[in-house]
Write an enzyme that holds these catalytic residues in place. Structure first.
Site, PDB file in Angstrom:
ATOM      1  N   GLY A  12       0.825  -1.213   0.000  1.00  0.00           N
ATOM      2  CA  GLY A  12       0.000   0.000   0.000  1.00  0.00           C
ATOM      3  C   GLY A  12       0.853   1.255   0.000  1.00  0.00           C
ATOM      4  O   GLY A  12       0.495   2.259   0.622  1.00  0.00           O
ATOM      5  N   GLN A  16      -1.808   7.264   1.705  1.00  0.00           N
ATOM      6  CA  GLN A  16      -1.255   8.371   2.507  1.00  0.00           C
ATOM      7  C   GLN A  16      -0.049   7.922   3.338  1.00  0.00           C
ATOM      8  O   GLN A  16       1.062   8.465   3.236  1.00  0.00           O
ATOM      9  CB  GLN A  16      -2.313   8.938   3.462  1.00  0.00           C
ATOM     10  CG  GLN A  16      -1.680   9.875   4.494  1.00  0.00           C
ATOM     11  CD  GLN A  16      -2.623  10.370   5.567  1.00  0.00           C
ATOM     12  OE1 GLN A  16      -3.076  11.485   5.496  1.00  0.00           O
ATOM     13  NE2 GLN A  16      -2.890   9.549   6.584  1.00  0.00           N
ATOM     14  N   LEU A  63      -3.440  -8.276  -1.870  1.00  0.00           N
ATOM     15  CA  LEU A  63      -3.306  -8.881  -0.537  1.00  0.00           C
ATOM     16  C   LEU A  63      -4.131 -10.141  -0.336  1.00  0.00           C
ATOM     17  O   LEU A  63      -3.715 -11.050   0.375  1.00  0.00           O
ATOM     18  CB  LEU A  63      -3.747  -7.867   0.523  1.00  0.00           C
ATOM     19  CG  LEU A  63      -2.723  -6.864   1.019  1.00  0.00           C
ATOM     20  CD1 LEU A  63      -3.329  -6.012   2.115  1.00  0.00           C
ATOM     21  CD2 LEU A  63      -1.478  -7.569   1.532  1.00  0.00           C
ATOM     22  N   SER A  88      -9.701   1.195   3.404  1.00  0.00           N
ATOM     23  CA  SER A  88      -9.394   1.951   4.626  1.00  0.00           C
ATOM     24  C   SER A  88     -10.458   2.969   5.026  1.00  0.00           C
ATOM     25  O   SER A  88     -10.236   3.735   5.964  1.00  0.00           O
ATOM     26  CB  SER A  88      -8.052   2.681   4.449  1.00  0.00           C
ATOM     27  OG  SER A  88      -8.191   3.714   3.494  1.00  0.00           O
ATOM     28  N   SER A 129      -6.180  -0.196  14.043  1.00  0.00           N
ATOM     29  CA  SER A 129      -6.896   1.091  14.063  1.00  0.00           C
ATOM     30  C   SER A 129      -7.638   1.307  15.373  1.00  0.00           C
ATOM     31  O   SER A 129      -8.112   0.362  16.009  1.00  0.00           O
ATOM     32  CB  SER A 129      -7.902   1.087  12.912  1.00  0.00           C
ATOM     33  OG  SER A 129      -8.833   2.124  13.069  1.00  0.00           O
ATOM     34  N   GLU A 131     -10.461   2.194  15.448  1.00  0.00           N
ATOM     35  CA  GLU A 131     -11.830   1.728  15.208  1.00  0.00           C
ATOM     36  C   GLU A 131     -12.089   0.390  15.901  1.00  0.00           C
ATOM     37  O   GLU A 131     -13.231  -0.001  16.083  1.00  0.00           O
ATOM     38  CB  GLU A 131     -12.096   1.610  13.710  1.00  0.00           C
ATOM     39  CG  GLU A 131     -12.153   2.940  12.985  1.00  0.00           C
ATOM     40  CD  GLU A 131     -13.428   3.738  13.274  1.00  0.00           C
ATOM     41  OE1 GLU A 131     -14.482   3.108  13.482  1.00  0.00           O
ATOM     42  OE2 GLU A 131     -13.367   4.975  13.292  1.00  0.00           O
ATOM     43  N   TYR A 153     -15.313  -2.215   8.966  1.00  0.00           N
ATOM     44  CA  TYR A 153     -13.882  -1.886   8.961  1.00  0.00           C
ATOM     45  C   TYR A 153     -13.263  -2.209  10.326  1.00  0.00           C
ATOM     46  O   TYR A 153     -12.219  -2.869  10.423  1.00  0.00           O
ATOM     47  CB  TYR A 153     -13.717  -0.397   8.633  1.00  0.00           C
ATOM     48  CG  TYR A 153     -12.322   0.150   8.807  1.00  0.00           C
ATOM     49  CD1 TYR A 153     -11.375   0.042   7.799  1.00  0.00           C
ATOM     50  CD2 TYR A 153     -11.961   0.813   9.984  1.00  0.00           C
ATOM     51  CE1 TYR A 153     -10.094   0.560   7.955  1.00  0.00           C
ATOM     52  CE2 TYR A 153     -10.684   1.345  10.139  1.00  0.00           C
ATOM     53  CZ  TYR A 153      -9.752   1.215   9.134  1.00  0.00           C
ATOM     54  OH  TYR A 153      -8.491   1.736   9.304  1.00  0.00           O
ATOM     55  N   LYS A 157     -10.335  -4.921  11.353  1.00  0.00           N
ATOM     56  CA  LYS A 157      -9.086  -4.533  12.024  1.00  0.00           C
ATOM     57  C   LYS A 157      -8.912  -5.300  13.341  1.00  0.00           C
ATOM     58  O   LYS A 157      -7.786  -5.650  13.718  1.00  0.00           O
ATOM     59  CB  LYS A 157      -9.074  -3.022  12.288  1.00  0.00           C
ATOM     60  CG  LYS A 157      -8.901  -2.177  11.033  1.00  0.00           C
ATOM     61  CD  LYS A 157      -7.529  -2.367  10.418  1.00  0.00           C
ATOM     62  CE  LYS A 157      -7.274  -1.420   9.260  1.00  0.00           C
ATOM     63  NZ  LYS A 157      -6.018  -1.695   8.553  1.00  0.00           N
ATOM     64  N   HIS A 183      -5.036  10.067  11.709  1.00  0.00           N
ATOM     65  CA  HIS A 183      -3.907  10.946  11.396  1.00  0.00           C
ATOM     66  C   HIS A 183      -4.079  11.439   9.967  1.00  0.00           C
ATOM     67  O   HIS A 183      -4.478  10.703   9.079  1.00  0.00           O
ATOM     68  CB  HIS A 183      -2.569  10.247  11.618  1.00  0.00           C
ATOM     69  CG  HIS A 183      -2.504   8.865  11.071  1.00  0.00           C
ATOM     70  ND1 HIS A 183      -3.066   7.782  11.702  1.00  0.00           N
ATOM     71  CD2 HIS A 183      -1.963   8.391   9.928  1.00  0.00           C
ATOM     72  CE1 HIS A 183      -2.858   6.704  10.982  1.00  0.00           C
ATOM     73  NE2 HIS A 183      -2.203   7.045   9.884  1.00  0.00           N
ATOM     74  N   ARG A 188      -4.363  12.795   2.148  1.00  0.00           N
ATOM     75  CA  ARG A 188      -5.646  12.108   2.357  1.00  0.00           C
ATOM     76  C   ARG A 188      -6.568  12.319   1.160  1.00  0.00           C
ATOM     77  O   ARG A 188      -6.687  13.449   0.678  1.00  0.00           O
ATOM     78  CB  ARG A 188      -6.363  12.729   3.550  1.00  0.00           C
ATOM     79  CG  ARG A 188      -6.051  12.131   4.878  1.00  0.00           C
ATOM     80  CD  ARG A 188      -6.765  10.867   5.109  1.00  0.00           C
ATOM     81  NE  ARG A 188      -7.146  10.728   6.501  1.00  0.00           N
ATOM     82  CZ  ARG A 188      -7.444   9.572   7.050  1.00  0.00           C
ATOM     83  NH1 ARG A 188      -7.411   8.469   6.338  1.00  0.00           N
ATOM     84  NH2 ARG A 188      -7.792   9.505   8.311  1.00  0.00           N
TER      85      ARG A 188
END
Ligand code: NDP
Length: 328
Positions: A12, A16, A63, A88, A129, A131, A153, A157, A183, A188
């Protein structure tokens, strides 16, 4: 005798964090390899924006496809692997739950299996994350806080986090999860709320539009600066022992305060321009998300320098520069 430079493989690299990490590692003398799902089709706009496109060695790898993962790891035989790829966006994960879970969970397990299969001693960082925690309330979450994800998501994670922990315990791999809170940076994509706010405020300041439509404004988040967060990833892999770390500023701000700061930058009153749009609300959202980075400070000597007001100022400085350059 001079030591050979270390080799890193960044899954990846076009995202970002991938681009900022590539910059960080190249500066430290690493040979940097990176993947995109389709190297030929990817624009690698972030790498180009940072002037790194020619310096990173790029590969195609998907992946969720074990063959492509084992192939690239076997070819590169890296000292360090960073998995920053996968779907993401929390918002998009409600619309594409299967793709989200596949790319995150299967992707992580495929890398772990490839390391085992090839018998490599590579160190592995996996992007977890905040999250995973769901709603933290105003007590900052540390590494011991129980997970309660609130989106596909976050579920992905959390599962990937436990896969990392399980492979570390079962097979003695040097594998770590960085539980990173939000972040930001100018890299982004536009769909993220922070970029929507920054670009919306700039458009209103230029008289291009008068209204910015946003979803839930009462949520609070812990916003840091992405270039500082990739330093924490590297510190995790260069620590004596493989461990998981929360990476955050430790401070939560309401989204309303972010909006206020962005409009203030142009001398505008946000209340005159921002409208709430019910269509932008998520099926379930997190009220407050704030992390406790104490362990990272103690063990990695890492601390966030840029807090929310600084993040907003840096984003707006970058956006203003981008617009001036486009006009020149
Ligand atoms: P980005 O979305 O910018 O980059 C992720 C990269 O993954 C993309 O550039 C893309 O590369 C690839 N990708 C996108 N969708 C898929 C998919 N469905 N399957 C496989 N690959 C995909 O993310 P960030 O750089 O912001 O974040 C890096 C990692 O850190 C991600 O795993 C993210 O979930 C996690 N994270 C980020 C946080 C943040 O605030 N930024 C906070 C906490 C965790 P390509 O198109 O070239 O294949």
């Amino acid at each position: 005798m001079r030591r050979a430079p270390k080799t890193a493989l960044v899954f990846g690299i076009g995202g970002q964090d991938g681009a900022w990490l590539a910059k960080f590692l190249l500066k430290r003398g690493y040979v940097v390899h990176g993947t995109s799902r389709d190297r030929e089709a990817s624009s690698f706009a972030n790498l180009k924006r940072l002037g790194l496109f020619e310096q990173a060695r790029l590969h195609s790898a998907v992946l969720s496809d074990f063959r492509s993962v084992v192939q690239v790891i076997g070819d590169v035989r890296p000292d360090e692997i960073y998995n920053l790829a996968g779907q993401s966006s929390v918002g998009l994960s409600f619309e594409q739950p299967v793709e989200t879970l596949n790319s995150i969970i299967l992707g992580t397990v495929n890398i772990l299996e490839a390391i085992r299969f090839l018998g490599l001693a590579a160190r592995f960082y996996n992007a977890s994350s905040s999250e995973c925690f769901g709603n933290t309330g105003h007590l900052p979450a540390d590494e011991g806080r129980a997970f309660h994800p609130r989106s596909p998501y976050g579920v992905g994670k959390a599962a990937a986090y436990w896969a990392i922990a399980n492979y570390r315990e079962s097979y003695n791999l040097f594998a770590c999860s960085g539980i990173l809170f939000n972040h930001e940076s100018e890299l982004r994509p536009a769909r993220y709320v922070t970029q929507k706010i920054v670009r919306g405020a700039a458009d209103i300041a230029e008289g291009k539009t008068d209204v910015l439509r946003l979803g839930e404004l009462s949520i609070s988040r812990d916003w840091g600066w992405a270039p500082e967060y990739v330093d924490a990833m590297w510190r995790m892999l260069n620590h004596d022992t493989p461990e998981d770390f929360v990476i955050a500023t430790g401070q939560a701000y309401p989204l309303e305060a972010f909006v206020h700061a962005a409009f203030d930058y142009f001398g505008l009153n946000w209340r005159q321009h921002v409208e709430s749009d019910a269509a932008l609300l998520r099926p379930s959202d997190i009220a407050v998300s704030v992390g406790d980075p104490g362990k990272a400070k103690r063990q990695l000597n890492w601390e966030a320098e840029t807090k929310m007001p600084g993040v907003v100022a840096k984003l707006l400085d970058a956006e203003t520069r981008r617009r001036r350059a486009a006009q020149a």
